[in-house]
Design an enzyme around this catalytic site. Structure first.
Site, PDB file in Angstrom:
ATOM      1  N   LEU A   1       0.823  -1.206   0.000  1.00 11.89           N
ATOM      2  CA  LEU A   1       0.000   0.000   0.000  1.00 11.89           C
ATOM      3  C   LEU A   1       0.859   1.259   0.000  1.00 11.89           C
ATOM      4  CD1 LEU A   1      -1.697  -2.287   1.881  1.00 11.89           C
ATOM      5  CD2 LEU A   1      -3.327  -0.393   1.900  1.00 11.89           C
TER       6      LEU A   1
ATOM      7  N   ILE B   1       3.198   4.199   0.717  1.00 14.09           N
ATOM      8  CA  ILE B   1       3.813   4.767   1.913  1.00 14.09           C
ATOM      9  C   ILE B   1       3.147   4.286   3.202  1.00 14.09           C
ATOM     10  CG2 ILE B   1       4.627   6.811   0.686  1.00 14.09           C
ATOM     11  CD1 ILE B   1       2.310   8.364   1.885  1.00 14.09           C
TER      12      ILE B   1
ATOM     13  N   GLY C   1       7.519  -1.134  -6.676  1.00 12.33           N
ATOM     14  CA  GLY C   1       6.948  -2.476  -6.586  1.00 12.33           C
ATOM     15  C   GLY C   1       7.883  -3.538  -7.130  1.00 12.33           C
ATOM     16  N   ASP C   2       8.559  -3.220  -8.217  1.00 12.32           N
ATOM     17  CA  ASP C   2       9.519  -4.169  -8.784  1.00 12.32           C
ATOM     18  C   ASP C   2      10.707  -4.358  -7.855  1.00 12.32           C
ATOM     19  OD1 ASP C   2       7.902  -4.429 -10.998  1.00 12.32           O
ATOM     20  OD2 ASP C   2       8.966  -2.901 -12.147  1.00 12.32           O
TER      21      ASP C   2
END
Length: 319
Positions: free
Chosen positions: A223, A225, A253-254
């Site tokens: 989610l 921060i 995300g990666d």
């Protein structure tokens, strides 16, 4: 000990524009800056896993064009143990148009997958020895689903640990969810998979519970921060977000997924690996670009040591 991570996923050529805010429909804005470079969820996550300490075999596909030639040059310098890069005669190399805006450096991305959607069964079959030798398979949904399913099926038959990052979202059969060991959607993807608007702990818990009922064994919902929810058979926990001065969240995300895979393959527990991945992503967002922003193992250890009081929070069992 370095673990062996096989990453099957996309390569895209990224064009990134940094803006004071996202444009309105029909509006033209002058960018603060722009850059072009290698990207794609597969290549980004493979780069992160390698820089986080894993021995990586990256498998991807590009077009027979200038972007494809650039991809090969870039990937050959990424530090992978093994590179398998198939080439499409007809489809172009995938590309992504990315806006980065706001004080938290949030992003909006439009992707033309191109050659990423043309991985054939014959090409998958050429990768079977790599899957059999890997400790862990990490894949996403930016390739054609048939190839993804075949990769996961082979990995499962070889008792290889499987992480599926369901991004970008596309519908997947529940049978596939049951085959993976760990599902790692972000809040948006978790919402698309469950129909639940995920924007805090309680909604993340509801979405994770539904994903478990649909077959997912372990789930991490990120989610941004706010942190991330880890939901496993032993219970739920909250993974904190490490302090950072964000410049570009495109690769966050990666970075998280690649670092997570590297530490799991090295033998760490899911909770240990998740905390490391959170620190890794925090370092990543302080730099521009995606693949180019992936930090080293040493930089991540330094961030962990800088904030020794940040720990995973065990959550009370839900009813």
């Amino acid at each position: 000990m370095k673990g062996k991570v096989c990453v099957f996923g996309s390569f895209n050529f990224d064009v990134v524009a940094t803006l004071p805010r996202f444009p309105l429909p029909g509006e033209s804005l002058v960018a603060k800056r722009s850059m072009m470079g290698p990207g794609g969820k597969g290549a980004n996550q493979a780069t992160a896993a390698a820089r986080a300490g894993a021995r990586v075999h990256y498998i991807g596909k590009v077009g027979n064009d200038e972007f494809g030639k650039t991809a090969r040059r870039s990937l050959e310098q990424a530090g992978f143990d093994v590179l398998t890069l198939f080439v499409s005669r007809d489809a172009p190399t995938g590309n992504a148009l990315i806006y980065v805006a706001g004080k938290n450096a949030e992003n909006m991305i439009a992707v033309d997958p191109g050659a990423n959607l043309t991985v054939s069964e014959q090409e998958v079959n050429q990768c079977l020895p790599a899957l059999a030798a890997a400790d862990l398979l990490l894949t996403q949904l930016e390739n054609n689903l048939g190839a993804i399913e075949k990769m996961i099926d082979v990995a499962r038959r070889n008792n290889t640990y499987i992480i599926l990052n369901p991004a970008p979202y596309q519908p997947v059969p529940e049978r596939l969810l049951a085959e993976v060991d760990l599902l790692t959607p972000n809040a948006t993807e978790a919402g698309q998979m469950t129909g639940i608007t995920v924007d805090d702990r309680s909604t993340a818990l509801c979405a994770a519970a539904l994903l478990h009922r649909r077959g997912a064994k372990n789930v991490i919902i990120t989610l941004g921060i706010q942190g991330a929810l880890l939901s496993e058979t032993q219970g739920q926990a909250w993974i904190p977000c490490f302090p950072a001065r964000p410049l570009d969240s495109t690769g966050a995300g990666d970075a998280f997924n690649g670092a997570l895979a590297a530490r799991l393959a090295a033998g760490e527990s899911l909770r240990e690996a998740a905390l490391f991945a959170a620190a890794y992503a925090a370092v990543c967002v302080e730099r521009a670009g995606a693949a180019a922003s992936m930090p080293s193992l040493e930089e991540t250890v330094a961030r962990l040591n800088q904030y020794p009081d940040i720990q995973i929070e065990a959550l009370a069992p839900t009813a």
